[in-house]
Design an enzyme around this catalytic site. Structure first.
Site, mmCIF file in Angstrom:
data_model
loop_
_atom_site.group_PDB
_atom_site.id
_atom_site.type_symbol
_atom_site.label_atom_id
_atom_site.label_comp_id
_atom_site.label_asym_id
_atom_site.label_seq_id
_atom_site.Cartn_x
_atom_site.Cartn_y
_atom_site.Cartn_z
ATOM 1 C CE1 TYR A 135 -3.969 -1.404 -0.242
ATOM 2 C CE2 TYR A 135 -3.439 -2.778 1.518
ATOM 3 C CZ TYR A 135 -4.529 -2.378 0.708
ATOM 4 O OH TYR A 135 -5.467 -3.308 0.314
ATOM 5 C CD GLU A 231 1.375 -29.763 7.586
ATOM 6 O OE1 GLU A 231 1.788 -31.060 7.720
ATOM 7 O OE2 GLU A 231 0.722 -29.311 6.831
ATOM 8 C CG ASP A 283 -1.011 -33.316 7.976
ATOM 9 O OD1 ASP A 283 -1.013 -33.837 9.213
ATOM 10 O OD2 ASP A 283 -1.806 -32.722 7.543
#
Lengths: 402, 647
Positions: A135, A231, A283
């Site tokens: 911005y 995770e 995972d």
């Protein structure tokens, strides 16, 4: 890459939360002093790098030449795996970003714009997020319906370009990445004057800032035996609630998906300064493996920062493809591998840093299973199976990969 | 009367290479020849009572479509066209730079001629019904067509015959490139006016300075096809010489492709030496000053070529030979036949060279005709054909499309079609204010006369359709016209233009013609493509330039913010370096060039490719310069040798 996208999406939310956290902490008077104090040798050095870039650009144009900025290419073809250091390193191949080139002129303008804004930040001793930088440097180009930046996806790579282009770190440019991640455990730290006991962080944990350099973050007391990096936030909460770190005298950390620069840098510092092992629980899918891989040897995109982020000694605790049988899991935990998973796994099998036999076996195991598993899948056994059975057994058996 | 008409019609048809089937009217005009029924219906005597002369008005009404008076709109166009074509032919033949004034004035709302006793001597039946029959379908009103030229004028005695006798003229009997050919045009227009309005044709003509200007009012005696002078005065006319024709007729004024305006604008393209003033029915005046004072070279009259002669024509030539032998006729009345060739023809036709020409009839005639087609002879002389010329065609195009950005033209070398020499040329105007997303405008010209009807049936259109415009950077829907800001002019100049029909609206598809047309159009297409590519190149460079210019202020601002130098100064450095990186010409990239500003300014450079293309175009006409006052015939042979063609 995907992590970065997620990061972008949640960036706004993140910076909001950070702002609140910051304001609650700013009760201490030290925070404003930090800025002026920090106008240090590092800042002076960064400023001179930015000025050098501007001076060279102007000089070339004045001579009638094509101003150009050499940027090391951050692609797979320009990274290599350093067998000795066990990290991914950026190669020497560079791309010259020229002003008088229709394909590059816009990016050149953007790079110079970001550079000038960074100089501004350093001058004022302020730090902004990369979304805020978007911005800060976004405005309409006079006489057109074109903006200097159209969205953050355009500005983020420019920031990385500037980092490698003038060889300055993001933090040195007074920019921070989106923060994600929490840490709890047996450790007391000093964050720019505020003493924080990570054992007293309640359920949420201490949120890891983007900048964790020794100047601002010091380790005061530490007695943990190891770090467990997970995770997923849900797994983190599960372990925290079960008091895993108390029982096992460790530090528990999560980064909610791909590890941020702050989390990775913190892990590296802990690893180097505390000299304790780091275990990673992700995972059992290509994505999880990749998170581990990035922690271990760095990412392709940030290969230029591997030196200060990668932790080659990090240990892969799980989930392994072979845990299915080892822990007698049921088909209820199986999630069918998608084609993209298979493709990704094949790609990873080909990475030089996964060439080791045991890694080949692990990835092949995933492919042979034809399904993936989430850590949350252990709840098919019982609520606290992870805390009470799985992790202790894995640690006990030294059942990890490195 | 009827007999002479039939003969004339046949003679006319005989010259046309594709023998057109006779319209049924011709058969039924004189005799009722129904297939013999089993029962006698009439006797020779009773039939004889019905056999009579046919009035020209009746003939006219029945053959309106052949003469270009199918409907009121076309009637107006045909009238203007006949008058203008005549004027142009006359001026050129006399060696005068034509200066024409054309006006169409609406005189009153649609109103057909009233029955006026004694108004027309031929009017046996009701005049009104005759007028109605003549007008043809469609809404109409009454107009006065005025065409005035600065031509040689017409001797007083000839005026009535030229304007008020059908099938009278100077052009029909010879093989020479000219606009009008039928000798029926202007008098037909006058007849049409007379039939529809009852008004006579008004002719003013003056043949030279100090001579009187005659003003003559003419009617056609429709019964006898004879002029009828109804008024004859001498007037003051400031013009040195010239002719003014005024015809009042019932017609419809229309714009668009088949309108008078379009005809005149196209005429202006094909006749750059013409100065034209046009006043339309709204009173709006358009001026087209001439763009060249070079008159077209006078076309040479040629004798029939053995390969092009038709059987009927051959018969006429032989029977009109007044005691000559076959060999003499062949040598004297044909082009390219030497005594040796004539002997060869007779050998092939198995005929004695000294056979009296009149005696060659029947099978002999056919054998002779066949032999003429087989014998090897030189191609006809090209002096008979006068193209517009490349630079003048461009000048013509510029006159109509003043704001186009690119003009190109191509004149093919002379070629031969069935013993008739011809030249095809094509011109093209592109870009500028021409409409971008519409099919290209096609202008078809035969001997400089615009063809406005039946574009689909015309070989000229075909040549444009068959050209692959996509290869020339121009869009083209499959099997369609190219879609581009483009106008294409194709001109066929020939001693004999083969039309698809007697209405002379479309050129017939003959391989030789189509091939030449395609080559001409394609050559223009190639040059156009080069231009478009050069333009695209320039546009690309302009785009590049504007892109850099857009970002320079931003980069200068950043540099200024970082270094504290003035923004202007930083900007100047970049602008100064810009010409090193933006290509202004076809030369290689200026990449890495040192030192500021060597390239030419953009505006001047932008013009270069177009100018270059035009300059690269071969300027001289492939045709010889205008020859010869004095003895054209004497030189014609020699000139012909030089220009001889291969067939």
């Amino acid at each position: 890459m995907a992590a970065k996208k997620t990061a972008t999406k949640t960036a706004k939310k993140q910076s909001d939360t950070v702002a609140t956290a910051g304001s609650s902490k700013s009760a201490s008077p030290s925070s404003s002093q930090r800025a002026s104090q920090k106008k240090s040798a590092v800042d002076a050095n960064t400023l001179s790098k930015i000025e050098k870039l501007a001076r060279q650009t102007l000089g070339e144009a004045t001579k009638g030449n094509n101003p150009a900025l050499d940027i090391r290419t951050r692609t797979l073809s320009n990274v290599s795996f350093n067998e000795k250091k066990k990290i991914i390193e950026l190669g020497d191949r560079t791309q010259s970003r020229e002003f008088f080139n229709t394909g590059m002129v816009r990016k050149f303008m953007q790079t110079m714009l970001v550079a000038s804004k960074c100089k501004n930040l350093i001058d004022e001793g302020k730090t902004v997020s990369i979304r805020q930088m978007y911005y800060l440097s976004k405005h309409n180009l006079p006489g057109s319906n074109e903006n200097t930046f159209e969205d953050q996806n355009e500005s983020d790579p420019i920031i990385e370009d500037l980092e490698v282009g003038i060889d300055a770190l993001r933090e040195e440019l007074h920019l921070f990445a989106t923060r994600k991640g929490s840490v709890v455990g047996r450790m007391v730290i000093d964050d720019s004057g505020d003493r924080i006991d990570l054992a007293r962080m309640g359920r949420g944990g201490w949120s890891i800032p983007s900048i964790v350099e020794p100047e601002v973050l010091k380790f005061v007391e530490y007695k943990a035996d190891f770090i467990l990096f997970v995770e997923k936030d849900a797994v983190f909460t599960r372990l925290n609630e079960d008091g895993f770190w108390r029982k096992n005298n460790c530090i528990l950390m999560t980064s909610m998906g791909q590890a941020t620069r702050g989390a990775r840098r913190l892990l590296q510092r802990i690893s180097q300064e505390l000299k304790i092992p780091i275990y990673v629980l992700v995972d059992n899918d290509p994505w999880g493996l990749y998170i581990y891989s990035v922690l271990k040897q760095g990412s392709i995109n940030l290969a230029y920062e591997s030196m200060r982020m990668a932790v080659p000694g990090v240990r892969f605790l799980g989930m392994s493809a072979f845990d299915y049988d080892k822990f007698k899991l049921t088909p209820a935990v199986q999630i069918k591998l998608k084609q993209e998973d298979v493709t990704r796994a094949e790609q990873m099998k080909a990475y030089p840093w996964f060439k080791d036999k045991k890694w080949q076996r692990e990835i092949q195991g995933l492919l042979d299973n034809k399904f993936k598993m989430e850590v949350d899948g252990f709840l098919t056994k019982s609520i606290s199976f992870i805390t009470e059975e799985y992790i202790p057994k894995k640690l006990r058996d030294k059942d990890y990969l490195q | 009367m009827a007999k002479s008409k039939q003969k004339n019609a046949r003679a006319h048809a005989a010259g046309a290479p594709p023998e057109p089937p006779l319209p049924p009217e011709f058969k039924t005009l004189a005799v009722d020849d129904e297939p013999a029924p089993p029962k006698r219906r009439a006797t020779a005597e009773s039939m004889a009572t019905r056999q009579r002369d046919i009035s020209v008005s009746e003939f006219f009404t029945k053959n309106r479509h052949l003469l270009g008076f199918d409907n009121p709109a076309k009637a107006l166009l045909t009238t203007v066209k006949e008058a203008v074509d005549n004027s142009l032919d006359a001026c050129e033949e006399a060696g005068i730079l034509p200066e024409l004034y054309v006006e169409i004035r609406e005189t009153s709302a649609a109103q057909l001629a009233q029955v006026k006793p004694g108004a027309g001597k031929g009017g046996k039946g009701g005049k009104a019904s005759e007028a109605e029959a003549a007008v043809g379908p469609g809404p109409a009103s009454r107009f006065r067509v005025i065409v005035e030229d600065n031509g040689p004028g017409i001797v007083k005695a000839q005026i009535p015959k030229i304007f008020a006798k059908l099938l009278y003229g100077s052009k029909f009997h010879r093989l020479k490139q000219s606009r009008g050919q039928q000798g029926i045009g202007i008098s037909a227009a006058g007849l049409y006016g007379q039939l529809t309005t009852g008004k006579p044709v008004l002719i003013t003509s003056k043949t030279g300075k100090g001579r009187p200007a005659f003003q003559i009012q003419l009617r056609i005696d429709t019964k006898h096809n004879q002029p009828d002078v109804v008024g004859d005065t001498t007037v003051e006319w400031p013009k040195e010489h010239g002719t003014r024709v005024e015809i009042e007729l019932v017609a419809a004024y229309r714009g668009g492709r088949t309108g008078v305006q379009e005809y005149l604008e196209q005429t202006v393209v094909a006749n750059p030496h013409l100065a034209l003033t046009y006043v339309n029915p709204k009173g709006e005046r358009a001026e087209f000053p001439r763009v060249t004072s070079e008159l077209p070279r006078e076309a040479q009259e040629i004798k029939p070529h053995p390969h092009g002669v038709e059987l009927g024509m051959l018969h006429t030539m032989l029977s009109d030979s007044e005691g000559k032998t076959v060999k003499q006729v062949l040598v004297d009345d044909f082009s390219r036949i030497s005594p040796a060739v004539a002997a060869e023809v007779c050998r092939i036709a198995k005929m004695n060279v000294s056979t009296p020409a009149e005696k060659v009839v029947g099978d002999d005639l056919e054998r002779l005709h066949k032999a003429l087609g087989l014998v090897k002879v030189m191609a006809p002389s090209a002096t008979a054909v006068v193209p517009i010329g490349e630079s003048l065609l461009i000048a013509g195009l510029k006159r109509r499309y003043q704001k186009a950005e690119f003009y190109i033209s191509m004149t093919r070398p002379p070629s031969v079609y069935r013993g008739n020499p011809f030249v095809v040329e094509a011109g093209l105007a592109f870009g500028g204010d021409l409409p971008v997303d519409e099919p290209a405008d096609i202008m078809r010209f035969a001997n400089r006369v615009p063809l406005q009807y039946q574009p689909k049936a015309c070989a000229i259109s075909e040549s444009v359709y068959l050209t692959n415009w996509r290869g020339y950077e121009v869009q083209q829907p499959k099997g369609g016209l190219p879609v581009a800001p483009m106008a294409i002019a194709v001109h066929l100049a020939s001693v004999w233009v083969p039309f698809t029909s007697e209405a002379k609206e479309a050129v017939a598809h003959y391989d030789e013609l189509l091939r030449e047309m395609k080559l001409a159009v394609q050559e223009c297409g190639r040059k156009l493509a080069a231009h478009i590519r050069a333009r695209a190149h320039l546009e690309r460079d302009a785009k590049r330039r504007s892109m850099f210019e857009k970002y320079i202020p931003e980069v200068a601002q950043s540099i200024s913010d970082i270094l504290g130098v003035p923004k202007d100064k930083a900007e100047q450095s970049f602008y100064a370096a810009l010409p090193n990186f933006v290509r202004f010409t076809d030369e290689g990239p200026a990449n890495g060039g040192n030192g500021g500003g060597g390239a030419p300014p953009g505006a001047a450079a932008a013009k270069t490719p177009a100018a270059k293309t035009l300059a690269a175009k071969p300027a001289p006409d492939p045709t010889p310069p205008p020859p010869i006052k004095g003895k054209p015939k004497a030189r014609a042979g020699k000139r012909g040798e030089q220009l001889s063609l291969t067939e």
